[in-house]
Motif scaffolding. Structure first.
Motif, mmCIF file in Angstrom:
data_model
loop_
_atom_site.group_PDB
_atom_site.id
_atom_site.type_symbol
_atom_site.label_atom_id
_atom_site.label_comp_id
_atom_site.label_asym_id
_atom_site.label_seq_id
_atom_site.Cartn_x
_atom_site.Cartn_y
_atom_site.Cartn_z
ATOM 1 N N ASP A 132 -23.353 22.752 33.725
ATOM 2 C CA ASP A 132 -22.833 23.576 32.624
ATOM 3 C C ASP A 132 -23.028 25.073 32.859
ATOM 4 O O ASP A 132 -22.751 25.889 31.997
ATOM 5 N N ARG A 133 -23.497 25.429 34.039
ATOM 6 C CA ARG A 133 -23.621 26.838 34.434
ATOM 7 C C ARG A 133 -22.234 27.507 34.408
ATOM 8 O O ARG A 133 -21.242 26.869 34.747
ATOM 9 N N PRO A 134 -22.131 28.794 33.994
ATOM 10 C CA PRO A 134 -20.815 29.454 34.035
ATOM 11 C C PRO A 134 -20.211 29.397 35.434
ATOM 12 O O PRO A 134 -20.934 29.507 36.430
ATOM 13 N N LEU A 135 -18.884 29.222 35.478
ATOM 14 C CA LEU A 135 -18.212 29.052 36.773
ATOM 15 C C LEU A 135 -17.549 30.363 37.162
ATOM 16 O O LEU A 135 -16.646 30.832 36.464
ATOM 17 N N LYS A 136 -18.015 30.961 38.248
ATOM 18 C CA LYS A 136 -17.472 32.259 38.682
ATOM 19 C C LYS A 136 -17.252 32.249 40.180
ATOM 20 O O LYS A 136 -17.968 32.931 40.928
ATOM 21 N N PRO A 137 -16.291 31.425 40.644
ATOM 22 C CA PRO A 137 -16.081 31.348 42.094
ATOM 23 C C PRO A 137 -15.751 32.710 42.675
ATOM 24 O O PRO A 137 -15.059 33.491 42.032
#
Ligand SMILES: NC(=O)c1ccc[n+]([C@@H]2O[C@H](COP(=O)([O-])OP(=O)(O)OC[C@H]3O[C@@H](n4cnc5c(N)ncnc54)[C@H](O)[C@@H]3O)[C@@H](O)[C@H]2O)c1
Ligand SMILES: O=c1ccn([C@@H]2O[C@H](COP(=O)(O)OP(=O)(O)O[C@H]3O[C@H](CO)[C@H](O)[C@H](O)[C@H]3O)[C@@H](O)[C@H]2O)c(=O)[nH]1
Length: 329
Positions: A132-137
């Motif tokens: 559930d960590r923010p996704l910032k590829p």
């Protein structure tokens, strides 16, 4: 009933094909052999040579083989290449995946397993990463995969489609029985490069960056053995067939090794010097990325069997020797 494996002639997909065949499943592989190998597909599986984005081909293949689940591995996978050719990556990894999902929905195939990647997280601190960590590829590769996660989520709300998204960390090693391994041409993955150096196929390896905020200054990664990864897909298949709801899980061992530690293990296991030179940081490398694996253990009952870096390196060495003997022969 059959399971359709896209990219089954590639490194990870070929281990999934073996796991399925070992479990007595019927298997159809669709692969265009762009980076895969015909010889990686055992005779017991059907190989359809073609593009997984070709809807007519896929719908015909689904019907002919009575496919009930899709495991979608096929993709382009080299992070720096995705920076120089983003549209090529969005075509193969994102746009064609959209076609595939649509073909599956049209054919009434409601079970889908997707190869995602830790690259969807981008920069993280050195703690374990939960789903559930923010996704910032930070790369087009990571973004091209994240969009497929979103498509599956939305399609799952609109149609009869349930999916398991597996976010792999750093995949390494080979089939413990020596039947498969990583044959990728011009591979860039650390363990593959290090064992090739140990065997004298490369003169030296470069260690990219030693000024990261990590204990020894080199990057930390979570190296997951490829058979354990295939088993995660088998657990996902069982879960979906039992009616499980859509789910996203990390696949890693929840432990990080630095680049220097990996090189030391390769030296120890191979008994070779493995010449290494210090080089500048490589573009797009996060300092540390280590999985939390609580969810996959709890939800899919995944139990790793090969969580041992020396064993992983020994398998990679063994496979590399086999490849060399085959080429030499
Ligand atoms: N190797 C890793 O460390 C790693 C980490 C995270 C995620 N993944 C994901 O795992 C999956 C498999 O990766 P791999 O390491 O086995 O790579 P690979 O290159 O060995 O395998 C990919 C396979 O897909 C096939 N393919 C590509 N485009 C195709 C198309 N349009 N139609 C049909 N076949 C096509 C290739 O010929 C190849 O056989 C990929 O989705 C990748 O993003 C890999
Ligand atoms: O010759 C090399 C090769 C790699 N490295 C370093 O070793 C670490 C691991 O690099 P890899 O190229 O083996 O793997 P990545 O972490 O870059 O990426 C892999 O894992 C990601 C998820 O974490 C993505 O899924 C991606 O597709 C997959 O290649 C990095 O710090 C890299 O800089 C070196 O120092 N020298």
């Amino acid at each position: 009933m059959a399971v359709l494996v896209t990219g089954g002639a590639g490194y990870i997909g070929s281990h999934m094909v073996l796991a399925l065949l070992d479990a007595g499943e019927a298997v159809v592989v669709v692969d265009d052999l762009s980076t895969g190998f015909r010889t990686a597909v055992p005779e017991a599986a059907t190989l359809v040579e073609g593009d997984f984005g070709d809807q007519a081909l896929m719908e015909r293949t689904f019907a002919e083989h009575g496919v009930d689940a899709v495991a979608h591995f096929a993709a382009r996978i080299v992070v720096p290449e995705s920076v120089s050719d983003p549209l090529g990556y969005y075509l193969n990894n994102t746009a064609k995946a959209r076609n595939l999902i649509e073909s599956a929905v049209r054919a009434g195939i409601g079970q889908f397993i997707f190869s995602s990647t830790a690259a969807v997280y981008g920069e993280t601190d050195s703690g374990q990463v939960t789903e559930d960590r923010p996704l910032k590829p930070v790369s087009p590769y990571g973004r091209s995969k994240l969009m497929v996660e979103w498509m599956l989520e939305d399609a799952g709300r609109a149609y009869e489609l349930r999916s398991v998204v597996l976010r792999y960390f750093n995949v390494a090693g080979a089939d413990p029985k020596g039947r498969a391994g990583q044959s990728t041409r011009d591979a860039t993955h650390l363990i593959k490069v290090a064992v090739q150096t140990a065997l004298g196929r490369r003169k030296q390896l470069e260690i990219f960056g030693q000024d990261y905020p990590t204990p020894d200054g080199t990057c930390l990664r979570d190296y997951i053995q490829v058979t354990d990864l295939a088993q995660a897909h088998m657990d996902a298949l069982r879960y979906l067939r039992a009616g499980g709801a859509s789910l996203t899980c990390n696949v890693g061992y929840a432990r990080g090794y630095s680049v220097k530690e990996v090189v030391d293990v390769v030296r120890k296991v191979s008994g070779a010097a493995v010449p290494a030179v210090m080089s500048p940081r490589r573009a797009g490398d996060p300092a540390a990325i280590v999985a939390s694996n609580d969810r996959i253990r709890a939800e899919l009952g995944w139990v790793p069997q090969h969580d041992d870096l020396s064993e992983i390196v020994a398998q990679a060495l063994d496979w590399e020797r086999r490849l060399h003997n085959r080429d030499a022969g």
